[in-house]
Design a protein around this motif. Structure first.
Motif, PDB file in Angstrom:
ATOM      1  N   MET A   1      11.860   5.385  -4.604  1.00  0.00           N
ATOM      2  CA  MET A   1      11.121   5.181  -3.355  1.00  0.00           C
ATOM      3  C   MET A   1      11.060   6.475  -2.536  1.00  0.00           C
ATOM      4  O   MET A   1      10.042   6.773  -1.921  1.00  0.00           O
ATOM      5  CB  MET A   1      11.756   4.052  -2.537  1.00  0.00           C
ATOM      6  CG  MET A   1      11.768   2.700  -3.245  1.00  0.00           C
ATOM      7  SD  MET A   1      10.152   2.098  -3.759  1.00  0.00           S
ATOM      8  CE  MET A   1       9.390   1.819  -2.183  1.00  0.00           C
TER       9      MET A   1
ATOM     10  N   THR B   1       8.522   8.837  -4.000  1.00  0.00           N
ATOM     11  CA  THR B   1       7.203   8.280  -3.702  1.00  0.00           C
ATOM     12  C   THR B   1       6.828   8.497  -2.241  1.00  0.00           C
ATOM     13  O   THR B   1       5.694   8.900  -1.945  1.00  0.00           O
ATOM     14  CB  THR B   1       7.166   6.780  -4.056  1.00  0.00           C
ATOM     15  OG1 THR B   1       7.392   6.651  -5.468  1.00  0.00           O
ATOM     16  CG2 THR B   1       5.838   6.147  -3.679  1.00  0.00           C
TER      17      THR B   1
ATOM     18  N   THR C   1      16.814   2.961  -7.347  1.00  0.00           N
ATOM     19  CA  THR C   1      15.700   2.388  -6.582  1.00  0.00           C
ATOM     20  C   THR C   1      15.376   3.270  -5.386  1.00  0.00           C
ATOM     21  O   THR C   1      14.213   3.558  -5.113  1.00  0.00           O
ATOM     22  CB  THR C   1      16.022   0.951  -6.129  1.00  0.00           C
ATOM     23  OG1 THR C   1      16.264   0.145  -7.288  1.00  0.00           O
ATOM     24  CG2 THR C   1      14.888   0.352  -5.320  1.00  0.00           C
TER      25      THR C   1
ATOM     26  N   GLN D   1       8.939   7.718 -11.262  1.00  0.00           N
ATOM     27  CA  GLN D   1       9.528   7.012 -12.400  1.00  0.00           C
ATOM     28  C   GLN D   1      10.124   8.006 -13.405  1.00  0.00           C
ATOM     29  O   GLN D   1      11.240   7.819 -13.886  1.00  0.00           O
ATOM     30  CB  GLN D   1       8.477   6.123 -13.065  1.00  0.00           C
ATOM     31  CG  GLN D   1       9.022   5.269 -14.190  1.00  0.00           C
ATOM     32  CD  GLN D   1       7.957   4.399 -14.832  1.00  0.00           C
ATOM     33  OE1 GLN D   1       6.767   4.708 -14.779  1.00  0.00           O
ATOM     34  NE2 GLN D   1       8.379   3.306 -15.432  1.00  0.00           N
TER      35      GLN D   1
ATOM     36  N   ARG E   1      13.533  -2.176 -14.127  1.00  0.00           N
ATOM     37  CA  ARG E   1      13.269  -2.210 -12.684  1.00  0.00           C
ATOM     38  C   ARG E   1      12.234  -1.144 -12.311  1.00  0.00           C
ATOM     39  O   ARG E   1      11.305  -1.398 -11.553  1.00  0.00           O
ATOM     40  CB  ARG E   1      14.573  -1.985 -11.915  1.00  0.00           C
ATOM     41  CG  ARG E   1      14.421  -1.778 -10.433  1.00  0.00           C
ATOM     42  CD  ARG E   1      14.526  -3.087  -9.713  1.00  0.00           C
ATOM     43  NE  ARG E   1      14.540  -2.862  -8.274  1.00  0.00           N
ATOM     44  CZ  ARG E   1      13.687  -3.427  -7.463  1.00  0.00           C
ATOM     45  NH1 ARG E   1      12.791  -4.270  -7.895  1.00  0.00           N
ATOM     46  NH2 ARG E   1      13.741  -3.187  -6.172  1.00  0.00           N
ATOM     47  N   LEU E   2      12.387   0.045 -12.842  1.00  0.00           N
ATOM     48  CA  LEU E   2      11.433   1.127 -12.566  1.00  0.00           C
ATOM     49  C   LEU E   2      10.042   0.779 -13.076  1.00  0.00           C
ATOM     50  O   LEU E   2       9.047   1.078 -12.419  1.00  0.00           O
ATOM     51  CB  LEU E   2      11.922   2.436 -13.188  1.00  0.00           C
ATOM     52  CG  LEU E   2      13.160   3.050 -12.538  1.00  0.00           C
ATOM     53  CD1 LEU E   2      13.716   4.163 -13.411  1.00  0.00           C
ATOM     54  CD2 LEU E   2      12.851   3.540 -11.132  1.00  0.00           C
TER      55      LEU E   2
ATOM     56  N   LEU F   1       8.427  -1.586 -10.621  1.00  0.00           N
ATOM     57  CA  LEU F   1       8.013  -0.875  -9.408  1.00  0.00           C
ATOM     58  C   LEU F   1       6.770  -0.027  -9.649  1.00  0.00           C
ATOM     59  O   LEU F   1       5.865   0.015  -8.823  1.00  0.00           O
ATOM     60  CB  LEU F   1       9.161   0.003  -8.885  1.00  0.00           C
ATOM     61  CG  LEU F   1      10.367  -0.736  -8.313  1.00  0.00           C
ATOM     62  CD1 LEU F   1      11.512   0.237  -8.066  1.00  0.00           C
ATOM     63  CD2 LEU F   1       9.992  -1.474  -7.038  1.00  0.00           C
ATOM     64  N   GLN F   2       6.715   0.641 -10.788  1.00  0.00           N
ATOM     65  CA  GLN F   2       5.576   1.508 -11.086  1.00  0.00           C
ATOM     66  C   GLN F   2       4.325   0.675 -11.385  1.00  0.00           C
ATOM     67  O   GLN F   2       3.241   0.985 -10.908  1.00  0.00           O
ATOM     68  CB  GLN F   2       5.912   2.431 -12.261  1.00  0.00           C
ATOM     69  CG  GLN F   2       5.097   3.705 -12.311  1.00  0.00           C
ATOM     70  CD  GLN F   2       3.710   3.527 -12.884  1.00  0.00           C
ATOM     71  OE1 GLN F   2       3.533   2.809 -13.869  1.00  0.00           O
ATOM     72  NE2 GLN F   2       2.723   4.157 -12.280  1.00  0.00           N
TER      73      GLN F   2
ATOM     74  N   ASP G   1       2.656  -0.418  -8.349  1.00  0.00           N
ATOM     75  CA  ASP G   1       2.254   0.708  -7.503  1.00  0.00           C
ATOM     76  C   ASP G   1       3.181   0.921  -6.300  1.00  0.00           C
ATOM     77  O   ASP G   1       2.802   1.511  -5.307  1.00  0.00           O
ATOM     78  CB  ASP G   1       0.801   0.558  -7.034  1.00  0.00           C
ATOM     79  CG  ASP G   1       0.210   1.880  -6.559  1.00  0.00           C
ATOM     80  OD1 ASP G   1       0.520   2.917  -7.167  1.00  0.00           O
ATOM     81  OD2 ASP G   1      -0.533   1.873  -5.559  1.00  0.00           O
ATOM     82  N   ALA G   2       4.414   0.428  -6.412  1.00  0.00           N
ATOM     83  CA  ALA G   2       5.395   0.675  -5.355  1.00  0.00           C
ATOM     84  C   ALA G   2       5.960   2.088  -5.464  1.00  0.00           C
ATOM     85  O   ALA G   2       6.433   2.647  -4.475  1.00  0.00           O
ATOM     86  CB  ALA G   2       6.519  -0.353  -5.421  1.00  0.00           C
ATOM     87  N   ILE G   3       5.937   2.651  -6.683  1.00  0.00           N
ATOM     88  CA  ILE G   3       6.385   4.031  -6.901  1.00  0.00           C
ATOM     89  C   ILE G   3       5.350   4.753  -7.754  1.00  0.00           C
ATOM     90  O   ILE G   3       4.568   4.131  -8.465  1.00  0.00           O
ATOM     91  CB  ILE G   3       7.778   4.105  -7.574  1.00  0.00           C
ATOM     92  CG1 ILE G   3       7.748   3.518  -8.991  1.00  0.00           C
ATOM     93  CG2 ILE G   3       8.831   3.454  -6.702  1.00  0.00           C
ATOM     94  CD1 ILE G   3       9.007   3.759  -9.806  1.00  0.00           C
TER      95      ILE G   3
END
Length: 120
Positions: free
Chosen positions: A50, A53, A46, A22, A7-8, A11-12, A15-17
């Motif tokens: 976030m 970030t 999660t 991470q 999941r991480l 997201l990474q 570019d969400a985190i």
């Protein structure tokens, strides 16, 4: 635990985190996630990713509802939740704003309570 790392990565990659977020989550998983049922950690990890970030990107922050936090601040699991957030702050290298701390307390209290129930 594999699902949490996957999941991480998603997201990474999207570019969400940030990559720093991470890494912090990886360290948190290694330090605190038990092998009992990693699915109970999904929301926590999660949110942590976030939150880090949002702080790094200077994005707007919101607090959880006061009614929920009233319950969290009465929890016998609060002290352990606070200790874990302090540990995360040391790993991050910065102070997490109170709005995000409250969310993390909420998630940690939830996870700690669920772990206790699983152990019974």
């Amino acid at each position: 635990m594999k699902e949490l790392y996957e999941r991480l990565e998603v997201l990474q990659t999207g570019d969400a985190i940030t990559s720093h977020a991470q890494r912090i989550c990886h360290k948190t998983i290694q330090a605190y996630v038990s092998n009992l049922d990693t699915s109970i950690y999904q929301m926590l990890i999660t949110h942590l990713a976030m939150a880090v970030t949002r702080v790094e990107r200077n994005e707007p922050l919101n607090s959880p509802p006061a009614t929920i936090m009233d319950e969290i601040y009465r929890s016998p699991k609060l002290e352990e939740a606070q200790n874990r957030v302090k540990w995360i702050e040391k790993e991050c290298g910065f102070t997490i704003p109170n709005e995000e701390k409250d969310f993390l307390y909420m998630h940690f209290v939830s996870v700690l309570t669920a772990e206790e129930e699983e152990e019974r």
